[in-house]
Design a protein around this motif. Structure first.
Motif, mmCIF file in Angstrom:
data_model
loop_
_atom_site.group_PDB
_atom_site.id
_atom_site.type_symbol
_atom_site.label_atom_id
_atom_site.label_comp_id
_atom_site.label_asym_id
_atom_site.label_seq_id
_atom_site.Cartn_x
_atom_site.Cartn_y
_atom_site.Cartn_z
ATOM 1 N N PHE A 1 4.090 60.826 1.628
ATOM 2 C CA PHE A 1 5.474 60.481 1.925
ATOM 3 C C PHE A 1 6.217 60.427 0.601
ATOM 4 N N LEU A 2 7.259 61.261 0.473
ATOM 5 C CA LEU A 2 8.074 61.301 -0.737
ATOM 6 C C LEU A 2 9.322 60.458 -0.513
ATOM 7 N N MET A 3 9.603 59.568 -1.442
ATOM 8 C CA MET A 3 10.829 58.783 -1.335
ATOM 9 C C MET A 3 11.460 58.643 -2.709
ATOM 10 N N GLY A 4 12.716 58.232 -2.719
ATOM 11 C CA GLY A 4 13.433 58.138 -3.986
ATOM 12 C C GLY A 4 13.517 59.518 -4.625
ATOM 13 N N GLU A 5 13.428 59.539 -5.928
ATOM 14 C CA GLU A 5 13.570 60.815 -6.640
ATOM 15 C C GLU A 5 12.432 61.794 -6.373
ATOM 16 N N ALA A 6 11.353 61.343 -5.764
ATOM 17 C CA ALA A 6 10.236 62.247 -5.442
ATOM 18 C C ALA A 6 10.643 63.323 -4.441
ATOM 19 N N VAL A 7 11.722 63.090 -3.693
ATOM 20 C CA VAL A 7 12.163 64.123 -2.748
ATOM 21 C C VAL A 7 12.642 65.375 -3.475
ATOM 22 N N GLU A 8 12.790 65.291 -4.784
ATOM 23 C CA GLU A 8 13.215 66.431 -5.603
ATOM 24 C C GLU A 8 12.032 67.213 -6.183
ATOM 25 N N CYS A 9 10.814 66.923 -5.754
ATOM 26 C CA CYS A 9 9.619 67.543 -6.341
ATOM 27 C C CYS A 9 9.460 69.021 -5.989
ATOM 28 N N GLU A 10 9.913 69.430 -4.835
ATOM 29 C CA GLU A 10 9.762 70.843 -4.479
ATOM 30 C C GLU A 10 10.602 71.672 -5.441
ATOM 31 N N GLY A 11 9.976 72.645 -6.057
ATOM 32 C CA GLY A 11 10.656 73.483 -7.044
ATOM 33 C C GLY A 11 10.604 72.932 -8.457
ATOM 34 N N LEU A 12 10.002 71.759 -8.652
ATOM 35 C CA LEU A 12 9.939 71.110 -9.957
ATOM 36 C C LEU A 12 8.867 71.768 -10.826
ATOM 37 N N THR A 13 9.286 72.283 -11.960
ATOM 38 C CA THR A 13 8.347 72.905 -12.889
ATOM 39 C C THR A 13 8.518 72.289 -14.277
ATOM 40 N N HIS A 14 7.472 72.384 -15.048
ATOM 41 C CA HIS A 14 7.427 71.859 -16.412
ATOM 42 C C HIS A 14 6.427 72.739 -17.143
ATOM 43 N N GLU A 15 6.576 72.895 -18.435
ATOM 44 C CA GLU A 15 5.678 73.798 -19.165
ATOM 45 C C GLU A 15 4.213 73.404 -19.053
ATOM 46 N N LYS A 16 3.905 72.116 -18.950
ATOM 47 C CA LYS A 16 2.516 71.666 -18.815
ATOM 48 C C LYS A 16 2.153 71.295 -17.390
ATOM 49 N N TYR A 17 3.106 70.740 -16.640
ATOM 50 C CA TYR A 17 2.815 70.151 -15.334
ATOM 51 C C TYR A 17 3.686 70.791 -14.254
ATOM 52 N N ASN A 18 3.170 71.848 -13.647
ATOM 53 C CA ASN A 18 3.938 72.560 -12.626
ATOM 54 C C ASN A 18 3.726 71.875 -11.275
ATOM 55 N N VAL A 19 4.604 70.953 -10.972
ATOM 56 C CA VAL A 19 4.511 70.168 -9.740
ATOM 57 C C VAL A 19 4.610 71.073 -8.521
ATOM 58 N N ASP A 20 5.526 72.041 -8.559
ATOM 59 C CA ASP A 20 5.745 72.911 -7.399
ATOM 60 C C ASP A 20 4.478 73.668 -7.008
ATOM 61 N N VAL A 21 3.701 74.128 -7.967
ATOM 62 C CA VAL A 21 2.458 74.845 -7.672
ATOM 63 C C VAL A 21 1.480 73.920 -6.941
ATOM 64 N N GLN A 22 1.355 72.681 -7.406
ATOM 65 C CA GLN A 22 0.439 71.732 -6.767
ATOM 66 C C GLN A 22 0.934 71.345 -5.376
ATOM 67 N N LEU A 23 2.249 71.153 -5.224
ATOM 68 C CA LEU A 23 2.827 70.826 -3.924
ATOM 69 C C LEU A 23 2.526 71.925 -2.914
ATOM 70 N N LYS A 24 2.767 73.164 -3.316
ATOM 71 C CA LYS A 24 2.525 74.296 -2.419
ATOM 72 C C LYS A 24 1.034 74.452 -2.097
ATOM 73 N N ALA A 25 0.165 74.227 -3.086
ATOM 74 C CA ALA A 25 -1.281 74.327 -2.854
ATOM 75 C C ALA A 25 -1.729 73.269 -1.850
ATOM 76 N N PHE A 26 -1.195 72.055 -1.974
ATOM 77 C CA PHE A 26 -1.534 70.986 -1.030
ATOM 78 C C PHE A 26 -1.040 71.343 0.373
ATOM 79 N N SER A 27 0.173 71.812 0.461
ATOM 80 C CA SER A 27 0.742 72.206 1.756
ATOM 81 C C SER A 27 -0.053 73.360 2.367
ATOM 82 N N ASP A 28 -0.383 74.360 1.546
ATOM 83 C CA ASP A 28 -1.151 75.522 2.023
ATOM 84 C C ASP A 28 -2.550 75.128 2.492
ATOM 85 N N ALA A 29 -3.086 74.043 1.929
ATOM 86 C CA ALA A 29 -4.415 73.574 2.317
ATOM 87 C C ALA A 29 -4.368 72.742 3.604
#
Length: 106
Positions: free
Chosen positions: A35-63
């Motif tokens: 359950f995403l709440m607060g600013e976590a609802v902005e995680c989809e599409g979130l990328t960072h040079e070291k920590y690509n949140v969007d890739v992990q989010l999509k992998a979890f969803s795909d699983a």
């Protein structure tokens, strides 16, 4: 085991670790819902040079992991629901806590 995760941050490293944890638990055969709440609802599409949140989010969803996003938090940011992050309510959050054998927060 049924594992519920509440994520309240879009801080890249913390959000990345939350989704990595969720994906690892899912791969080990656990039922996992987030359950995403607060600013976590902005995680989809979130990328960072070291920590690509969007890739992990999509992998979890795909699983087959389930993600719910607080509708009030989404609306306050003028965000629309997506397939990966459908609008949910606090009732859904309470139901997640009741459903889970264990809860983890990030």
């Amino acid at each position: 085991m049924k594992i519920g995760i509440i994520l309240e941050t879009k801080e890249s490293e913390k959000a990345w670790n939350a989704f990595r944890f969720a994906l690892t638990a899912k791969k080990q055969g656990h039922e996992v819902k987030m359950f995403l709440m607060g600013e976590a609802v902005e995680c989809e599409g979130l990328t960072h040079e070291k920590y690509n949140v969007d890739v992990q989010l999509k992998a979890f969803s795909d699983a087959g992991g389930e993600i719910m996003a607080c509708g009030t938090c989404m609306k306050s940011r003028q965000l629309n629901e997506t397939e990966a992050c459908p609008l949910s309510t606090m009732v859904d959050c309470v139901n997640l806590v009741v459903w889970a054998d264990k809860m983890v927060t990030f």
